[in-house]
Design an enzyme around this catalytic site. Structure first.
Site, PDB file in Angstrom:
ATOM      1  N   ASP A 153       3.217  -4.604   7.830  1.00 40.85           N
ATOM      2  CA  ASP A 153       1.957  -3.879   7.694  1.00 40.85           C
ATOM      3  C   ASP A 153       0.823  -4.897   7.881  1.00 40.85           C
ATOM      4  OD1 ASP A 153      -0.374  -2.728   6.801  1.00 40.85           O
ATOM      5  OD2 ASP A 153       0.502  -1.818   5.014  1.00 40.85           O
TER       6      ASP A 153
ATOM      7  N   CYS B 142      -4.718   2.673  -3.594  1.00 38.22           N
ATOM      8  CA  CYS B 142      -3.442   3.124  -2.970  1.00 38.22           C
ATOM      9  C   CYS B 142      -2.347   2.100  -3.212  1.00 38.22           C
ATOM     10  CB  CYS B 142      -3.607   3.396  -1.481  1.00 38.22           C
ATOM     11  SG  CYS B 142      -4.797   4.672  -1.118  1.00 38.22           S
TER      12      CYS B 142
ATOM     13  N   GLN C  95      -4.393  -5.297   6.874  1.00 39.63           N
ATOM     14  CA  GLN C  95      -5.398  -6.212   6.313  1.00 39.63           C
ATOM     15  C   GLN C  95      -5.328  -7.600   6.940  1.00 39.63           C
ATOM     16  OE1 GLN C  95      -7.796  -5.170   4.495  1.00 39.63           O
ATOM     17  NE2 GLN C  95      -7.030  -3.217   3.750  1.00 39.63           N
TER      18      GLN C  95
ATOM     19  N   LYS D 204     -10.392  -0.542  10.508  1.00 39.04           N
ATOM     20  CA  LYS D 204     -10.572  -1.708   9.626  1.00 39.04           C
ATOM     21  C   LYS D 204     -10.980  -2.936  10.423  1.00 39.04           C
ATOM     22  CE  LYS D 204      -7.128  -0.121   6.266  1.00 39.04           C
ATOM     23  NZ  LYS D 204      -7.936   0.406   5.160  1.00 39.04           N
TER      24      LYS D 204
ATOM     25  N   HIS E 285       0.868  -1.181   0.000  1.00 39.50           N
ATOM     26  CA  HIS E 285       0.000   0.000   0.000  1.00 39.50           C
ATOM     27  C   HIS E 285       0.910   1.238   0.000  1.00 39.50           C
ATOM     28  CE1 HIS E 285      -2.759   2.960   1.863  1.00 39.50           C
ATOM     29  NE2 HIS E 285      -3.756   2.166   1.523  1.00 39.50           N
TER      30      HIS E 285
END
Ligand SMILES: Cc1ncc(COP(=O)(O)O)c(C=O)c1O
Length: 410
Positions: free
Chosen positions: A202, A368, A205, A228, A126
């Site tokens: 990261d 993104c 997600q 999220k 991202h």
């Protein structure tokens, strides 16, 4: 009609009043969860309760409300820590994944990175895990290198194995927000550790959808966002290994991050407070803790299995549509609930607009992730992304909606 067996979706739908809204005359089917999720009543009420009964600034006042607010805020930190198997002093509250990664960039990379050091990224990052590294690389004269993605949408691990040795930082996404691919970050971090490379994972997600255990992954830093995973906007987390956090410079200067301030210098508070300057987002942290309680009540493993079933059904259903191309792994195994696709002859924004007319919310655009769009030679994709409240019926509605798109575009 198939059912998804792992979560009693009907039983939890009343926790999400927004999902009973009608959009353009149709029951809302919300498939934009990778962008942000809806919030259950329990989270909204926990935030309300804080502002209605306990609001005060934390770590400052000795009055009752001050003590209550501090206890709730620090309790939230403990909840987050146990959720990812970290120590609570290793949890820094931030505004979200983007700020967490920028914290590492400013407080670690600006201090330690040297000219010609290599920052190893992947082609499926991202922008939040690309641009901060570009900025620091430019400032320090460091270099960026990217691990490629194969035709199936999986990382070319051989490239990672080849390039890790000469690198200083590995910044890697746990799950792609475009392809849904789950990367073997445990293996990547183990390789990095053997080569003395700092790791930044990261987890924007992954943390909402699959078990994330920082000790098992063996990373130095891990970042994710509350919004999220059922929590309010503006609250996020940076996990950092305690020894590393301790040796880093502060991020922002201001109240609460200091031990003592003199006219010409200051000394720093202990971690994690050193990184939380100014008045913090107490309501957000409390909302995040409540969101984690909600997730734990259902069980993260059940959420993972449920989403995998919905994703598998979505992959099978959409692959029946002629002229529809699905990106990423073609089966749900090794994926989270993100399905990106394009329809021949139809721009993704037009697809999303027609679906919205039918009450179906998907995302269209570059997500993104422009380097990944370039890799696939497309400017944009459509993306359906699932969470614990989505069902196979929602996938059927998506299928019907896409058939309507096809009627318009032939
Ligand atoms: C993989 C990934 N990383 C980082 C981010 C940025 O998260 P935030 O906007 O909450 O900071 C996102 C958001 O879409 C994401 O999907």
């Amino acid at each position: 009609m198939l059912k998804s067996y792992f979560i009693d979706v009907k039983g939890i739908l009343h926790d999400f009043p927004i999902l009973s809204r009608k959009i353009n005359g149709h029951r809302l089917v919300y498939l934009d969860n990778a962008a942000t999720t809806q919030k259950p009543l329990q989270v909204i009420e926990a935030v309300n309760d804080f502002y209605l009964k306990h609001n005060a600034n934390v770590h400052r006042s000795v009055h009752t409300l001050g003590e209550e607010a501090t206890e709730l805020y620090e309790g939230a930190r403990e909840k987050v820590a146990s959720f990812i198997n970290a120590g609570s002093e290793e949890i820094v509250f931030t505004r979200g994944t983007t700020e967490s990664i920028n914290l590492v960039r400013f407080a670690w990379a600006e201090k330690y990175l040297e000219k010609d050091d290599v920052i190893l990224l992947t082609m499926m990052e991202h922008h939040s895990n690309i641009v901060p590294w570009q900025l620091v690389a430019r400032k320090k004269g460091a270099k960026l290198r990217y691990v490629g993605v194969d035709k199936e949408g999986r990382l070319k691990f051989d490239e990672l194995e080849r390039d890790i040795a000469g690198s200083r930082i590995l910044a890697i996404t746990h799950c792609s927000n475009v392809l849904g691919t789950v990367n073997d970050v445990k293996k990547a971090c183990s390789l990095a550790r053997k080569n003395g490379v700092l790791t930044v994972v990261d987890a924007a997600q992954s943390a909402p959808h699959i078990r994330v255990d920082v000790r098992e992954i063996g990373c130095d830093f891990l970042a994710f966002s509350g919004h999220k995973m059922l929590a309010p906007n503006g609250i996020g987390v940076l996990y950092g290994r305690k020894e590393i956090l301790q040796e880093m410079d502060p991020f922002h200067g201001g109240g609460d991050m200091i031990k003592e301030v003199f006219l010409d210098h200051a000394t720093w508070n202990d971690v994690p407070y050193k990184f939380e300057a100014g008045t913090v987002n107490t309501g957000g942290a409390i909302g995040l803790a409540e969101a984690i309680r909600y997730i734990e009540k259902i069980g993260i493993e059940n959420i993972e299995k449920h989403e995998r079933a919905v994703t598998q059904y979505c992959l099978e259903t959409l692959s029946k549509i002629e002229g529809l191309l699905i990106y990423g792994p073609q089966e749900a195994k090794g994926r989270v609930g993100v399905v990106s696709f394009n329809i021949k002859g139809a721009h993704p924004h037009d697809v999303a607009t027609i679906l919205d007319r039918n009450g179906i919310a998907i995302r269209s655009g570059h997500h993104c992730a422009q380097p990944l769009m370039n890799h696939y030679s497309v400017p944009a994709m459509c993306r359906a992304s699932f969470y614990l409240y989505n069902t196979l019926e929602d996938v059927d509605r998506l299928y019907q909606g896409i058939k309507k798109v096809k009627e318009v575009f032939g």
